[in-house]
Design a protein around this motif. Sequence first.
Motif, PDB file in Angstrom:
ATOM      1  N   TYR A  97       9.985   2.009  14.018  1.00  0.00           N
ATOM      2  CA  TYR A  97      10.407   1.719  12.641  1.00  0.00           C
ATOM      3  C   TYR A  97       9.282   1.083  11.870  1.00  0.00           C
ATOM      4  O   TYR A  97       9.069   1.352  10.697  1.00  0.00           O
ATOM      5  CB  TYR A  97      11.639   0.812  12.652  1.00  0.00           C
ATOM      6  CG  TYR A  97      12.625   1.271  13.681  1.00  0.00           C
ATOM      7  CD1 TYR A  97      13.277   2.513  13.493  1.00  0.00           C
ATOM      8  CD2 TYR A  97      12.889   0.541  14.821  1.00  0.00           C
ATOM      9  CE1 TYR A  97      14.152   2.979  14.451  1.00  0.00           C
ATOM     10  CE2 TYR A  97      13.756   1.002  15.767  1.00  0.00           C
ATOM     11  CZ  TYR A  97      14.403   2.223  15.593  1.00  0.00           C
ATOM     12  OH  TYR A  97      15.249   2.681  16.524  1.00  0.00           O
ATOM     13  N   LEU A  98       8.546   0.212  12.562  1.00  0.00           N
ATOM     14  CA  LEU A  98       7.450  -0.441  11.882  1.00  0.00           C
ATOM     15  C   LEU A  98       6.381   0.560  11.497  1.00  0.00           C
ATOM     16  O   LEU A  98       5.830   0.519  10.409  1.00  0.00           O
ATOM     17  CB  LEU A  98       6.832  -1.492  12.814  1.00  0.00           C
ATOM     18  CG  LEU A  98       7.215  -2.912  12.478  1.00  0.00           C
ATOM     19  CD1 LEU A  98       6.737  -3.849  13.556  1.00  0.00           C
ATOM     20  CD2 LEU A  98       6.675  -3.318  11.126  1.00  0.00           C
ATOM     21  N   GLU A  99       6.142   1.504  12.407  1.00  0.00           N
ATOM     22  CA  GLU A  99       5.141   2.497  12.114  1.00  0.00           C
ATOM     23  C   GLU A  99       5.571   3.348  10.923  1.00  0.00           C
ATOM     24  O   GLU A  99       4.776   3.654  10.039  1.00  0.00           O
ATOM     25  CB  GLU A  99       4.889   3.387  13.331  1.00  0.00           C
ATOM     26  CG  GLU A  99       3.612   4.174  13.210  1.00  0.00           C
ATOM     27  CD  GLU A  99       3.364   5.038  14.441  1.00  0.00           C
ATOM     28  OE1 GLU A  99       2.392   4.768  15.149  1.00  0.00           O
ATOM     29  OE2 GLU A  99       4.158   5.968  14.694  1.00  0.00           O
ATOM     30  N   GLY A 100       6.862   3.657  10.913  1.00  0.00           N
ATOM     31  CA  GLY A 100       7.402   4.398   9.778  1.00  0.00           C
ATOM     32  C   GLY A 100       7.154   3.651   8.478  1.00  0.00           C
ATOM     33  O   GLY A 100       6.649   4.211   7.495  1.00  0.00           O
ATOM     34  N   ASP A 101       7.461   2.364   8.505  1.00  0.00           N
ATOM     35  CA  ASP A 101       7.266   1.546   7.308  1.00  0.00           C
ATOM     36  C   ASP A 101       5.809   1.507   6.898  1.00  0.00           C
ATOM     37  O   ASP A 101       5.471   1.606   5.724  1.00  0.00           O
ATOM     38  CB  ASP A 101       7.745   0.112   7.577  1.00  0.00           C
ATOM     39  CG  ASP A 101       9.259   0.023   7.438  1.00  0.00           C
ATOM     40  OD1 ASP A 101       9.883   1.079   7.232  1.00  0.00           O
ATOM     41  OD2 ASP A 101       9.794  -1.091   7.531  1.00  0.00           O
ATOM     42  N   LEU A 102       4.972   1.363   7.910  1.00  0.00           N
ATOM     43  CA  LEU A 102       3.537   1.296   7.622  1.00  0.00           C
ATOM     44  C   LEU A 102       3.069   2.564   6.922  1.00  0.00           C
ATOM     45  O   LEU A 102       2.349   2.516   5.929  1.00  0.00           O
ATOM     46  CB  LEU A 102       2.751   1.135   8.935  1.00  0.00           C
ATOM     47  CG  LEU A 102       2.582  -0.274   9.449  1.00  0.00           C
ATOM     48  CD1 LEU A 102       1.940  -0.247  10.830  1.00  0.00           C
ATOM     49  CD2 LEU A 102       1.738  -1.102   8.498  1.00  0.00           C
ATOM     50  N   LEU A 103       3.527   3.692   7.450  1.00  0.00           N
ATOM     51  CA  LEU A 103       3.096   4.963   6.882  1.00  0.00           C
ATOM     52  C   LEU A 103       3.619   5.117   5.470  1.00  0.00           C
ATOM     53  O   LEU A 103       2.915   5.602   4.582  1.00  0.00           O
ATOM     54  CB  LEU A 103       3.576   6.117   7.767  1.00  0.00           C
ATOM     55  CG  LEU A 103       2.883   6.190   9.126  1.00  0.00           C
ATOM     56  CD1 LEU A 103       3.504   7.279   9.986  1.00  0.00           C
ATOM     57  CD2 LEU A 103       1.398   6.467   8.945  1.00  0.00           C
ATOM     58  N   GLU A 104       4.862   4.686   5.289  1.00  0.00           N
ATOM     59  CA  GLU A 104       5.455   4.823   3.953  1.00  0.00           C
ATOM     60  C   GLU A 104       4.659   3.991   2.949  1.00  0.00           C
ATOM     61  O   GLU A 104       4.312   4.455   1.861  1.00  0.00           O
ATOM     62  CB  GLU A 104       6.909   4.352   3.996  1.00  0.00           C
ATOM     63  CG  GLU A 104       7.644   4.652   2.715  1.00  0.00           C
ATOM     64  CD  GLU A 104       9.075   4.172   2.764  1.00  0.00           C
ATOM     65  OE1 GLU A 104       9.666   4.182   3.863  1.00  0.00           O
ATOM     66  OE2 GLU A 104       9.594   3.778   1.703  1.00  0.00           O
ATOM     67  N   LEU A 105       4.334   2.782   3.362  1.00  0.00           N
ATOM     68  CA  LEU A 105       3.582   1.886   2.501  1.00  0.00           C
ATOM     69  C   LEU A 105       2.215   2.485   2.184  1.00  0.00           C
ATOM     70  O   LEU A 105       1.711   2.386   1.065  1.00  0.00           O
ATOM     71  CB  LEU A 105       3.401   0.548   3.225  1.00  0.00           C
ATOM     72  CG  LEU A 105       3.269  -0.679   2.346  1.00  0.00           C
ATOM     73  CD1 LEU A 105       4.544  -0.894   1.550  1.00  0.00           C
ATOM     74  CD2 LEU A 105       2.976  -1.896   3.198  1.00  0.00           C
TER      75      LEU A 105
ATOM     76  N   GLU B 210       1.394   5.723   2.127  1.00  0.00           N
ATOM     77  CA  GLU B 210       1.526   6.807   1.167  1.00  0.00           C
ATOM     78  C   GLU B 210       1.676   6.256  -0.240  1.00  0.00           C
ATOM     79  O   GLU B 210       1.036   6.701  -1.188  1.00  0.00           O
ATOM     80  CB  GLU B 210       2.772   7.637   1.502  1.00  0.00           C
ATOM     81  CG  GLU B 210       2.761   8.233   2.883  1.00  0.00           C
ATOM     82  CD  GLU B 210       2.112   9.612   2.905  1.00  0.00           C
ATOM     83  OE1 GLU B 210       2.401  10.403   1.982  1.00  0.00           O
ATOM     84  OE2 GLU B 210       1.302   9.876   3.813  1.00  0.00           O
ATOM     85  N   TYR B 211       2.501   5.262  -0.307  1.00  0.00           N
ATOM     86  CA  TYR B 211       2.802   4.642  -1.593  1.00  0.00           C
ATOM     87  C   TYR B 211       1.530   4.079  -2.219  1.00  0.00           C
ATOM     88  O   TYR B 211       1.248   4.243  -3.394  1.00  0.00           O
ATOM     89  CB  TYR B 211       3.828   3.542  -1.330  1.00  0.00           C
ATOM     90  CG  TYR B 211       4.154   2.656  -2.507  1.00  0.00           C
ATOM     91  CD1 TYR B 211       5.049   3.093  -3.501  1.00  0.00           C
ATOM     92  CD2 TYR B 211       3.606   1.392  -2.627  1.00  0.00           C
ATOM     93  CE1 TYR B 211       5.371   2.280  -4.562  1.00  0.00           C
ATOM     94  CE2 TYR B 211       3.918   0.559  -3.676  1.00  0.00           C
ATOM     95  CZ  TYR B 211       4.801   1.020  -4.652  1.00  0.00           C
ATOM     96  OH  TYR B 211       5.115   0.204  -5.695  1.00  0.00           O
TER      97      TYR B 211
END
Lengths: 881, 109
Positions: free
Chosen positions: A27-35, A37-38
Motif C-alpha cells: 500500500y505504501l508503494e502504491g501511495d508513493l507511486l501515486e504521489l 505521478e502527481y
Amino acid sequence: MNTSHSNPPKLLLRFFKWFCDPRLHKYLEGDLLELYEYNIEKQGLKKAKWKFSWEVFKLFRPGIIKSFEGTQRLNNYGMIKNYYKVSMRSILRNKTFSFLNISGLSVGIASCILILIYVNNELSYDTYNSNYENTYRVIHYYGEQGAEPNFSSLPTNEYQVWGNAPAAPSMQSFFPEVHQVFRFTSDSPWLISYNGITFSETGILFADSTAFDVFDWKMLAGDPKTALVRPNTVVLTKELAKKYFGDENPVGKTIIMDTEDPFEVTGVVEVPSNSHFFFNGLISMSTFKNRRPGIFDSWGYVDFYTYFTLKPGASIDILKQKVPEFLEANYTDDQNYYIDFEPLSDAYLHSEAGRQPGAIGSIGNIYIFTSVAIFILLIACINFMNLSTARSVERAKEVAIRKTIGSQRSALIYQFLVEAIIITLIASLFAAVLVFAGHSLLETISGKTLPINWLFSIQNVLLGLAAVLFIGVVAGSYPAFVLSTFRPITVLKGSFKASSSGIWLRKSLVVLQFSLSIILLAGAAVVSSQLDFLQKYNMGFDSDQMLVVDFGYDGLVQQKREYIKQRFNNHKDVEMASVSRAAPGDFFPNAGTGITDPISGEIVYKGPAIYEVDEDFIPTYKMNIVAGRNFSDDFPLDSANALILNESAAKLYGYSNPEDIIGKSFEQWGREGKVVGVVKDFNYVSLHEEVEPLSLRFGTRYNVSVFSLKINSQDFSKTLAELESIWQEIIPHRPFDTRFVDQNFNAQYESDERFGMIFSIFSGLAIFVACLGLFGLTIYSTAQRNKEIGVRKVLGATTTRIVALLSKDFLTLFIISLIISIPLSWYVMNSWLDGFAYRISLGFEIFATSALITLLVAFITMSFKTVSAALSNPIDSLRDE
Amino acid sequence: MKNKGLGEFEELVLLAVCILEDSAYGISVKKEVEKHSGRSILLGAVHITLYRLQDKGFLKSELGGNTEKRGDRRKRLFQITQAGMKQLKASQEVRQKMWQFIPQLKPST
C-alpha cells in the motif's frame, strides 16, 4: 499503463522493499507511486524524482522498517538470544574453568596490547614531522688515503652520521632538488646563569636557523623563522625554560652562558618524545661561526649532523647518482671521502651508520617483542581450546540432546562460537583494566613516554572489536567443530568417551605451550646472563670508584689544571688524578692520522679515534703499556710530538708486533713526531663492538674538559663534599659537576637492560598463562580419574605413586617440548648474541636451568590438584557406586 | 493495545478518515490532514497511524480497486468503526467540557 519515462528510480524501490515491513509495503508503494505521478504533473520529472527519493528516505524510520521479530527473521534472533543465554549459563556454572579461561585470556590480551603500545611507539619515531617522507640526512664515509673503495657497494655501517660543516651549504647550492638544509652539532655542557642561579646543562647544541623548517618542533613562544638567526641567541626547551624562568615568559630575557657571554632567549620549544635525538637547548649556528669560522670550511673537521628536505617530486636516487659529481666539484682534500643519504624514516630503527645523534632503537627487538606478543596470545588461545575440548564429555550430553531435539550442526557451531566470543569479550574488558594498570609500569621500565590516546580512535576501537571476534572465533573454532560432530546415539547410550584424536590434539597443543614457554624462558635467561656478563666484563681499564669532574672546556680551569690536579692529588682519598678531553664512555672524535708504513716506508693515512690525555691518564685508569712508554715530564716535547696508540691501531697500520711501531713517524692534526708507546686494548666504546683503533695524544690547552679522579674511599659522600670544597675554593664560578665512569659506561647498556627487563616480564606472563592452562587440564584429568585413584588407594597405592601417576603424562609431553624448543631457542638467541662483539657462549646450563624452572613451575602448578587428589579419601570417590 | 486513548495526530487522522468517508487511504488522508492543519506530514507517519488505529479497533479497512495511477498497486481503504466514532466523540466531549471552565472565555472580565 505507465509510460517508461515516468518510471521512478528502480534502485530506490528495491531499497524500499528491502527495509519496509512487508505488511505495509504494497500500500505504501502504491501511495508513493501515486504521489510521484502527481508530482510529475505538477512540478516536472526532475523535481518529482528528487521528491520521491526524499520520501523514500523519510520512510526509513521505526514503524515502517520491518521488525526483527514477527517476520521470518524471528528464528535467528531468538537463537542468538538463546545462544547468549546458554553461554552465560555455562560460563557461570563452570566457575573454575571460566576463571582460568578469562584470566589467561585477559593476561594474554593485555600483554599483547601493551607490547603493541610499545611497538607502535617505536615505529612512530619522527613521524610527527610533516616532512617525514622527504627528509633525509647525510651520512659520511671517512676513508683512508690511497686506493678508493667501491663506494657504490660500501655498506652503511662504514658510514657515520657525524660529519663536517661545509657539506650542507655545498649541497644546497649544488643540488637544485634540495629544499632546506639543517645542521646541528654534537651536544656539549654549558653553564647557564640567570638571576643568580647557575647550573651546568647538558644537551645544548648549535643549530642552523632552518631547524623549524625541517623539523616540526612545536614553538611555544618566539618566532620560529627568526629565533636562531642572530648570533648569541638561544632557544630553550620547555623544561629548561621552566627551570630558570618559572612562569615568566623567557623570550627576550638574557641568560649568561659559561659565565661570560650574554645570550638572548628567543624561543621555547617542545620536542616530541618520539624523536630520534634530543636536546635541551639550541644555540644559533651563527654564534659558533663567529667563534670558529675556520671549521665551517674544513671538510675534515667532524662535528655536524646534516639533515635536508627535498623539493616535492624530487627523487633521492637522482641525488645519490650525482654524489661523485658533487664531490668532484666541492671536495678538495685528498683523503677518501664519500657521502650517502639516509631517509629520516630509517633514522631510528634502520640505521647502521656510526655516531648517531641519539639513542637508536632496534628493529630486531621489535620483531622479538612482536613474536612474544603473538606467543602469549597463542598460549592463551590454546588454554581455551584445551579446556573446552577437555570438558567435551561434560558438554556431550547437552549436544546430544540438542541434536535429538532437532538442532542442526551449524546451530551448535554457532552456540560454541558465541560462547567463545563472550568469554573473549569479558576477558578483553579485564584486559583493558590491566592495560591501564600496566601502562605506567611499562613506561617506567622502558624509560619512554608511551602515548595511548591513539588507541581510542574509532578505527582502532573497531579493529579491537574485530580482534576480539577473531580471537574468539580462533579459540572457539576447534571446540565448536569437534563438539558439534558428536553423535547423539553414542552419547546418550552412555558409551561415549573422549575421542583419541581429541586427546592427541590436546597433547600436541600442550607440547606447543611448553615449547613456547621454554623458548621464552631460555631467551630471558640468555638475555640476563649476557647483560650480567657485560657488567662484569674486564674492560681493560679500571672504572671502579673513578670520578669524573666535568668542566666543559672552561678556560680558567684549563689554565689552572696542574694546580687543581695537584690539590686533588693531595687529598687523602684520591689515588691519582688526570685531565683529559673525555673519559671512557664519552664522545670522542676521529682524526686523520698518518704513520710510516712498515713496508713501503711512506706515511699512510687512516682515521683512528683520538683521546687527548695527560701523562697521568694511563696510570690513573690502570691501563697497561705493552710497548714503549707513557707520556712523561722527562720528555718535555711529548706535548707536541709524541703519540701513543692502542694495539688495534698498531695492527691497523700494519704492525702486528707492537714493539715495531715505536719510533715511527706520525702526522696528526697539525702535529708531527714519533710514536712513543702502545697501550693494551681496552673497551672504550661498548661491548657491542670490537675495540677500535685509538690514538692517544697529549691534550694541550682548550682541548681538555674533564678530570678523572681515582678514589679510594669508604665514605663517598664525605670525600665528594671535601673535593667540592677544594673545587669551589679554586673555581668559584663553576659548579662541581661530577659523574662516575662506570655509571656512564653502563648507561650504554641501558637499552639492553630495559630490553632484557621487558622481555623477562612478558616471558614470565607467558609462563603464567601457560600454567593456568596446565592447571585447568590437571583439574580435569584428575577429575576424570577420580575413581581410578580411589581404587588404587583402596588397593594400597601411596600418595607419591599417585602423584607420579598423574604427572607422568605431562612429563612425557614436557620432554617432547624440550626436544623441540631447545634447538629453536638456541638458534634465535645465538643470532641475538651476534649483535655483541663480546658475548657469552651458549652453554648447556642455560637451557637446563630454564627447562628445570619450567618443569618445576609446571609441577608446582599440577601439585595443587594432584596432591589433594592423592590425599583425598577414596570413600568420597567410590561411594556412589 | 495498552493505550486505548487517542493521540493528537491520531485524532486528526481519524477525523480525516471521517471526512473522506469511502475514499480514505494513505495519500488522501495525508492531503486532508495537511489541508486542514496546514502542516506538512510524512506519508510514513500517516500509514503507521492508520495501522495503529486499526489495531486499536478504531478503524477497519478493505482492499480497494486499483487505479492506473498507482502502477497496479491496490489501495487499502479505511473506514471508521463504531468504537472509533465513540472515541472521537468522547475526546471531543472532554475538550468541550474543559473549554467551559477556562475563565477568560467568560464574558465578564
